[in-house]
Design an enzyme around this catalytic site. Structure first.
Site, mmCIF file in Angstrom:
data_model
loop_
_atom_site.group_PDB
_atom_site.id
_atom_site.type_symbol
_atom_site.label_atom_id
_atom_site.label_comp_id
_atom_site.label_asym_id
_atom_site.label_seq_id
_atom_site.Cartn_x
_atom_site.Cartn_y
_atom_site.Cartn_z
ATOM 1 N N LYS A 12 -52.843 50.566 11.092
ATOM 2 C CA LYS A 12 -53.450 51.808 10.590
ATOM 3 C C LYS A 12 -53.782 52.752 11.737
ATOM 4 C CE LYS A 12 -55.801 49.194 6.944
ATOM 5 N NZ LYS A 12 -57.144 48.757 6.503
ATOM 6 N N HIS A 39 -50.613 36.342 32.845
ATOM 7 C CA HIS A 39 -50.853 35.300 31.829
ATOM 8 C C HIS A 39 -51.670 34.189 32.488
ATOM 9 C CE1 HIS A 39 -50.491 32.767 28.453
ATOM 10 N NE2 HIS A 39 -49.189 32.785 28.238
HETATM 11 C C1 NCD Z 1 -44.817 32.453 27.890
HETATM 12 C C2 NCD Z 1 -45.359 33.831 27.567
HETATM 13 O O1 NCD Z 1 -45.735 34.118 26.437
HETATM 14 O O2 NCD Z 1 -45.391 34.617 28.497
HETATM 15 N N1 NCD Z 1 -45.064 31.520 26.874
HETATM 16 C C3 NCD Z 1 -46.263 30.889 26.799
HETATM 17 O O3 NCD Z 1 -47.300 31.503 26.742
HETATM 18 N N2 NCD Z 1 -46.263 29.558 26.843
HETATM 19 C C4 NCD Z 1 -43.410 32.486 28.338
HETATM 20 C C5 NCD Z 1 -42.382 33.125 27.469
HETATM 21 O O4 NCD Z 1 -42.658 33.639 26.390
HETATM 22 O O5 NCD Z 1 -41.226 33.100 27.888
#
Ligand code: NCD
Length: 354
Positions: free
Chosen positions: A80, A129
């Site tokens: 939205k 990440h």
């Molecule tokens: C990874 C991501 O999402 O970055 N996966 C994960 O979190 N285990 C790697 C990927 O998606 O290739």
């Protein structure tokens, strides 16, 4: 407040503490089963996930807490037109800690401007990440017995592979860690990561041949070519099978080498490699849950004690970020910058501001 958006939000000592805590949880799970009773964790996933979301949810449930959230941006008010900031401000009324994954680089930095509870980055675009790195570090520690004195091969999509960026940032703080960066030149590491390694006098080699340094490696970290980050399908198709690890390619590898992969795999590791004792990627999945349990405990404890962390120094700028994947290209956010050695960088996604 304390957030974990980047792995360097955790000091080396704190990572050490999380490793010990995770090992204690593995040994004595019953001791922790009520540790987060009456606490709630919210998972805000704007992008697909299997392991990260489910391991966070399993982690919170095993700590005796509860879980709320959404598993697709399309099932939230984002469709939205709601901003990340408004969503997070709302969810902070319902949860004690927020875990978020977003397709745009830097999105969690928009979230922390509005949250009232700790935020954990579960992957932002092709940027960072950090909790995958926690899983990776426990895996390396368990398999290799150390985090110093390692030669680590990083193979595949090093440009968009956010897990690789966070892993490098974490491991350059240890002694005598060298990297072998294996990718086609189109998918080599972003400039800010190469610069970081240079600034820290980290030894690294760049090659496009997987076999070239195989015999030197203690860890081979495979990655998927990140289809969803490419500008054109044709470019993805051209590069998608650039590396496929097969048992014959392992002939020269050390018998003690560990093969890691954050998963999901597409084609980059042949299934018969799974039976090789060096394959560690499914153990890595299991370790991820324990490190996330340790992290949730730590952040909830900090929030209760009112422990804060210094904020990243940011400055207002009139320059706009031109990374098309940056959250600032999607939402109207204050144009903040951070000072880097080669000039101002976007506070959100770290792209150089021109
Ligand atoms: C990874 C991501 O999402 O970055 N996966 C994960 O979190 N285990 C790697 C990927 O998606 O290739």
């Amino acid at each position: 407040m304390r957030h974990v958006l980047d792995i360097v939000d955790l000091s080396k000592e704190e990572i050490e503490t999380l490793l010990k805590r995770a090992e204690d949880i593995i040994d004595h799970p019953k001791l922790y089963r009520d540790a987060c009773r009456y606490k709630k964790l919210a998972t805000l996933f704007y992008e697909p996930s299997t392991r990260t979301r489910l391991s966070f949810e399993a982690a919170m449930l095993e700590l005796g807490g509860a879980v709320i959230g959404f598993e697709a941006g399309t099932s939230s008010s984002t469709t939205k037109g709601e901003t990340v900031g408004d969503t997070v401000r709302t969810v902070s009324q319902y949860a004690d800690v927020i875990v978020m994954r977003h397709p745009n680089d830097g999105a969690p930095y928009a979230a922390i401007q509005r949250t009232e509870v700790p935020v954990i980055n579960a992957g932002d675009g092709g940027h960072n990440h950090p909790t995958q790195t926690l899983a990776d570090i426990l895996t390396i520690y368990k398999k290799q017995g150390r985090l110093n004195d390692l030669t680590i091969g990083l193979c595949g999509d090093l440009k968009y592979g956010r897990t690789v960026h966070s892993l490098i940032r974490a491991l350059i703080r240890y002694n005598n860690v060298r990297f072998v960066c294996i990718s086609p030149k189109e998918l080599c590491l972003p400039d800010y990561i190469l610069q970081l390694m240079d600034e820290n006098n980290v030894e690294y080699k760049i090659t496009d041949r997987m076999e070239e340094y195989m015999a030197d490696l203690d860890v081979l970290y495979m990655t998927r070519v990140q289809q969803e980050r490419f500008d054109t399908r044709a470019e993805y198709e051209r590069l998608k099978d650039c590396y496929i690890l097969t048992t014959d390619k392992l002939l020269t590898a050390k018998p003690t080498m560990s093969i890691l992969h954050p998963l999901p795999r597409v084609n980059e590791i042949a299934c018969d490699v799974d039976d090789d004792p060096r394959a560690a990627y499914f153990d890595q999945v299991a370790f991820g849950k324990y490190m996330r349990m340790a992290l949730i405990l730590e952040l909830i404890d900090d929030a209760e004690k009112g422990n804060a962390a210094p904020e990243r120094v940011k400055i207002l700028t009139d320059k706009r970020c031109d990374n098309p994947r940056c959250i600032t290209c999607r939402e109207d956010l204050k144009p903040y910058a951070v000072n880097g050695k080669s000039g101002l960088r976007c506070y959100y996604c770290e792209a150089l501001l021109k």
